[in-house]
Design an enzyme around this catalytic site. Structure first.
Site, PDB file in Angstrom:
ATOM      1  N   ASP A   1      19.229  23.980  31.815  1.00 20.60           N
ATOM      2  CA  ASP A   1      19.848  25.186  31.250  1.00 20.60           C
ATOM      3  C   ASP A   1      19.873  25.198  29.733  1.00 20.60           C
ATOM      4  OD1 ASP A   1      21.826  24.734  34.021  1.00 20.60           O
ATOM      5  OD2 ASP A   1      20.696  26.575  33.678  1.00 20.60           O
TER       6      ASP A   1
ATOM      7  N   HIS B   1      24.222  15.844  33.754  1.00 19.94           N
ATOM      8  CA  HIS B   1      23.767  16.218  35.094  1.00 19.94           C
ATOM      9  C   HIS B   1      24.272  15.182  36.088  1.00 19.94           C
ATOM     10  CE1 HIS B   1      21.099  17.363  38.388  1.00 19.94           C
ATOM     11  NE2 HIS B   1      20.941  18.495  37.739  1.00 19.94           N
TER      12      HIS B   1
HETATM   13  C1  SDX Z   1      22.660  22.737  36.981  1.00 24.36           C
HETATM   14  O1  SDX Z   1      23.062  19.670  40.822  1.00 24.36           O
HETATM   15  C2  SDX Z   1      22.017  20.214  40.342  1.00 24.36           C
HETATM   16  O2  SDX Z   1      20.892  19.836  40.623  1.00 24.36           O
HETATM   17  C3  SDX Z   1      22.272  21.441  39.430  1.00 24.36           C
HETATM   18  C4  SDX Z   1      21.038  22.014  38.755  1.00 24.36           C
HETATM   19  C5  SDX Z   1      20.124  22.673  39.759  1.00 24.36           C
HETATM   20  O3  SDX Z   1      18.930  22.844  39.440  1.00 24.36           O
HETATM   21  O4  SDX Z   1      20.624  23.144  40.815  1.00 24.36           O
HETATM   22  O5  SDX Z   1      20.334  21.001  38.061  1.00 24.36           O
HETATM   23  C6  SDX Z   1      21.446  23.103  37.752  1.00 24.36           C
HETATM   24  O6  SDX Z   1      23.738  23.086  37.394  1.00 24.36           O
HETATM   25  C7  SDX Z   1      22.516  21.879  35.746  1.00 24.36           C
HETATM   26  C8  SDX Z   1      23.898  21.504  35.102  1.00 24.36           C
HETATM   27  C9  SDX Z   1      24.365  22.703  34.264  1.00 24.36           C
HETATM   28  N1  SDX Z   1      25.745  22.474  33.797  1.00 24.36           N
HETATM   29  C10 SDX Z   1      26.031  22.239  32.501  1.00 24.36           C
HETATM   30  O7  SDX Z   1      25.176  22.100  31.619  1.00 24.36           O
HETATM   31  C11 SDX Z   1      27.521  22.199  32.196  1.00 24.36           C
HETATM   32  C12 SDX Z   1      27.818  20.988  31.288  1.00 24.36           C
HETATM   33  N2  SDX Z   1      27.611  19.777  32.095  1.00 24.36           N
HETATM   34  C13 SDX Z   1      28.791  19.169  32.704  1.00 24.36           C
HETATM   35  O8  SDX Z   1      29.761  20.085  33.133  1.00 24.36           O
HETATM   36  C14 SDX Z   1      28.439  18.041  33.668  1.00 24.36           C
HETATM   37  O9  SDX Z   1      27.523  17.247  33.042  1.00 24.36           O
HETATM   38  C15 SDX Z   1      27.933  18.384  35.055  1.00 24.36           C
HETATM   39  C16 SDX Z   1      28.833  19.295  35.789  1.00 24.36           C
HETATM   40  C17 SDX Z   1      26.569  18.980  34.987  1.00 24.36           C
HETATM   41  C18 SDX Z   1      27.842  17.064  35.833  1.00 24.36           C
HETATM   42  O10 SDX Z   1      29.128  16.599  35.947  1.00 24.36           O
HETATM   43  P1  SDX Z   1      29.452  15.286  36.850  1.00 24.36           P
HETATM   44  O11 SDX Z   1      28.261  14.748  37.490  1.00 24.36           O
HETATM   45  O12 SDX Z   1      30.618  15.598  37.707  1.00 24.36           O
HETATM   46  O13 SDX Z   1      29.800  14.253  35.754  1.00 24.36           O
HETATM   47  P2  SDX Z   1      31.226  14.029  35.161  1.00 24.36           P
HETATM   48  O14 SDX Z   1      31.880  15.351  34.914  1.00 24.36           O
HETATM   49  O15 SDX Z   1      31.928  13.040  36.009  1.00 24.36           O
HETATM   50  O16 SDX Z   1      30.865  13.419  33.718  1.00 24.36           O
HETATM   51  C19 SDX Z   1      30.693  12.022  33.567  1.00 24.36           C
HETATM   52  C20 SDX Z   1      31.237  11.736  32.176  1.00 24.36           C
HETATM   53  C21 SDX Z   1      32.645  12.286  31.969  1.00 24.36           C
HETATM   54  O17 SDX Z   1      33.278  11.462  31.000  1.00 24.36           O
HETATM   55  P3  SDX Z   1      34.320  10.306  31.576  1.00 24.36           P
HETATM   56  O18 SDX Z   1      35.421  11.067  32.334  1.00 24.36           O
HETATM   57  O19 SDX Z   1      33.508   9.420  32.467  1.00 24.36           O
HETATM   58  O20 SDX Z   1      34.849   9.639  30.319  1.00 24.36           O
HETATM   59  O21 SDX Z   1      30.426  12.410  31.188  1.00 24.36           O
HETATM   60  C22 SDX Z   1      31.211  13.392  30.511  1.00 24.36           C
HETATM   61  C23 SDX Z   1      32.444  13.644  31.336  1.00 24.36           C
HETATM   62  O22 SDX Z   1      33.531  14.021  30.509  1.00 24.36           O
HETATM   63  N3  SDX Z   1      30.389  14.589  30.416  1.00 24.36           N
HETATM   64  C24 SDX Z   1      30.313  15.361  29.332  1.00 24.36           C
HETATM   65  C25 SDX Z   1      29.384  16.372  29.679  1.00 24.36           C
HETATM   66  N4  SDX Z   1      28.956  16.174  30.929  1.00 24.36           N
HETATM   67  C26 SDX Z   1      29.581  15.074  31.387  1.00 24.36           C
HETATM   68  N5  SDX Z   1      30.927  15.308  28.132  1.00 24.36           N
HETATM   69  C27 SDX Z   1      30.585  16.284  27.259  1.00 24.36           C
HETATM   70  N6  SDX Z   1      29.718  17.288  27.489  1.00 24.36           N
HETATM   71  C28 SDX Z   1      29.091  17.353  28.703  1.00 24.36           C
HETATM   72  N7  SDX Z   1      28.221  18.320  28.960  1.00 24.36           N
END
Ligand code: SDX
Length: 440
Positions: free
Chosen positions: A374, A316
């Site tokens: 989720d 998140h």
């Molecule tokens: C919702 O914003 C909100 O409040 C949203 C929400 C709401 O109520 O409105 O809470 C609802 O959208 C919840 C999130 C649902 N999405 C998912 O579950 C999809 C999987 N999650 C990821 O796509 C990700 O965690 C996000 C999109 C939710 C957040 O991404 P960020 O903040 O842009 O973080 P990032 O992509 O920069 O990740 C930081 C690091 C990265 O690694 P590095 O490049 O630093 O080495 O963490 C890793 C990412 O690769 N990472 C993951 C991961 N999420 C982040 N690696 C594996 N699996 C994951 N799920």
């Protein structure tokens, strides 16, 4: 609709030094009622010639708001100051809608009137049947919702004057009230069953389940345990600060677009798998993993930089702790599965094994990746007989009150102006046009 506690300017400033020229700039610091202070950069470009650069807005506050507060490190979520855990335990979705819209919990009379007013807006203009019947029956329900909610502005002209507080209130109530009706239309249309009209003797979540699963052929009794679980899920999804879809609604609304068009834009943004589409993506991921024995393989893939696979339902932007909503959702999951006597739901066991392994894995621990809202919701929805393609629609039904509350707050903010970000330009600098014959 609600009084705002204005943020305060502080005597504090931060100093920006341009080391190339030695110029120094004092930037004011603002303080809210809680949470991080902010550096007010509204005059930065005018005073310094610099833009800030923050794609994805990881360090940017886009607005001042009094609706929802999140402490991502502590795993705290407050709606108008009330902890989500207490609202999920003691309140109901209609009360939370009133709270988010008006800023405080309703008295008994206020609650009765609010529920009555919402109930008497649940019907949708009959002509909209023609609209949905123009779509393919295998359309994704989110495509149907984007189209139908946008089309509401073609039917309800008497509530689109955003400068008129009464118009804003009527449009707000209409959207909160009509979303369950439109969502169940999308479902019924996809399975070739007739639309079920809302009933004024049922409460919001009961009405939704009735419109989802009743048929004209026999009486349908709503299971009160499922209605309570649905109501709690709606509470958990109702608002969440300036997430992608809420920011979309605010940006659309900042141009003066009508409220129905703004909410349609929010639905479109929520659809993405990185946002509200994650609940559908979690179910698909669990079904693809299929068995606990394959969990290590998928954990390995999630950690592989060269593999686009991510653990859906994990991570998140704000929460670097367990999403408080996921904890409550997990409890609801157990209650619903017990009620439906599907305790041995293999997907739940798989999800819990996935969570256990991930929470012990250094990659997820070091990056503070925890289950989010989720991760468990899809398992509950599936157990309730809701098709996967409708999961994000349910998220949109719940989030409509948050979008509408945030939209009203923006419109009522005397300082609000059209949102118009700038950029760091990296394209070609000026060059002269070449005639076709000169292009080689
Ligand atoms: C919702 O914003 C909100 O409040 C949203 C929400 C709401 O109520 O409105 O809470 C609802 O959208 C919840 C999130 C649902 N999405 C998912 O579950 C999809 C999987 N999650 C990821 O796509 C990700 O965690 C996000 C999109 C939710 C957040 O991404 P960020 O903040 O842009 O973080 P990032 O992509 O920069 O990740 C930081 C690091 C990265 O690694 P590095 O490049 O630093 O080495 O963490 C890793 C990412 O690769 N990472 C993951 C991961 N999420 C982040 N690696 C594996 N699996 C994951 N799920």
């Amino acid at each position: 609709m609600s009084e705002k506690a204005a943020a305060q300017a502080t005597n504090n400033t931060v100093t920006l030094i341009d080391n190339a020229t030695g110029r120094r700039f004092e930037l004011p610091v603002m303080k809210g009622s809680t949470g991080p202070d902010v550096i007010d950069v509204r005059k930065l470009y005018q005073d310094t010639g610099f833009f800030t650069f923050d794609p994805g807005y990881t360090s940017t506050g886009s607005c001042e708001s009094s609706i929802t507060y999140i402490d991502g490190d502590a795993g705290v979520l407050l709606y108008r100051g009330y902890p989500i855990e207490q609202l999920a335990e003691h309140s109901d979705f209609m009360e939370c809608c009133y709270l988010l819209l008006y800023g405080d919990l309703p008295t008994a009379d206020q609650k009765r009137k609010f529920e009555h007013d919402i109930t008497y807006h649940t019907m949708v203009h009959e002509q909209m049947h023609k609209f949905i019947e123009g779509l393919r029956r295998d359309s994704h329900p989110m495509a149907v919702m984007v189209g139908m909610v946008g089309a509401l502005s073609a039917f309800y002209h008497d509530s689109t004057d955003i400068t008129n507080p009464r118009h804003r209130m009527v449009a707000s109530y209409r959207m909160i009230a009509k979303m369950p009706t439109l969502a169940t239309w999308a479902y019924k249309y996809s399975i070739g069953q007739p639309f079920i009209y809302p009933r004024n003797d049922l409460r919001y979540s009961e009405n939704f389940l009735h419109m989802m699963f009743a048929t004209p052929c026999e009486p349908y009794k709503v299971n009160p345990v499922l209605a309570k679980a649905m109501d709690r899920i709606l509470i958990l999804h109702a608002d969440h600060e300036q997430n992608a879809s809420t920011s979309t609604v605010r940006l659309a609304g900042s141009s003066g677009a009508n409220p129905f068009a703004c909410i349609a834009a929010g639905i479109a943004s929520l659809w993405g798998p990185a946002h509200g589409g994650a609940n559908e993506a979690v179910l698909k991921m669990l079904e693809e993993i299929g068995d606990k024995s394959r969990v290590p393989e998928y954990i390995k893939r999630a950690k592989d930089k060269d593999d686009p696979f991510r653990l859906m339902g994990f991570g998140h932007r704000v929460y670097h702790n367990y999403d408080p909503r996921a904890r409550i959702m997990r409890q609801s999951c157990n209650e619903v599965l017990d009620e439906l006597n599907v305790r041995d739901e293999p997907l739940l066991e798989l999800a819990m094994e996935l969570e256990r392994i991930a929470l012990e894995d250094d990659y997820f621990v070091s990056k503070k990746l925890y289950p989010n809202v989720d991760f468990y919701s899809g398992i509950i929805f599936r157990a309730m007989g809701i098709p996967v393609s409708l999961f994000t629609v349910l998220f949109a039904v719940a989030r409509t009150v948050g979008w509408v509350a945030q939209w009203n707050e923006m419109i009522e903010d005397p300082t609000q102006k059209i949102g118009r970000p700038r950029q760091l330009y990296a394209g070609p600098t000026r060059r002269e046009f070449k005639l076709l014959a000169q292009r080689g």
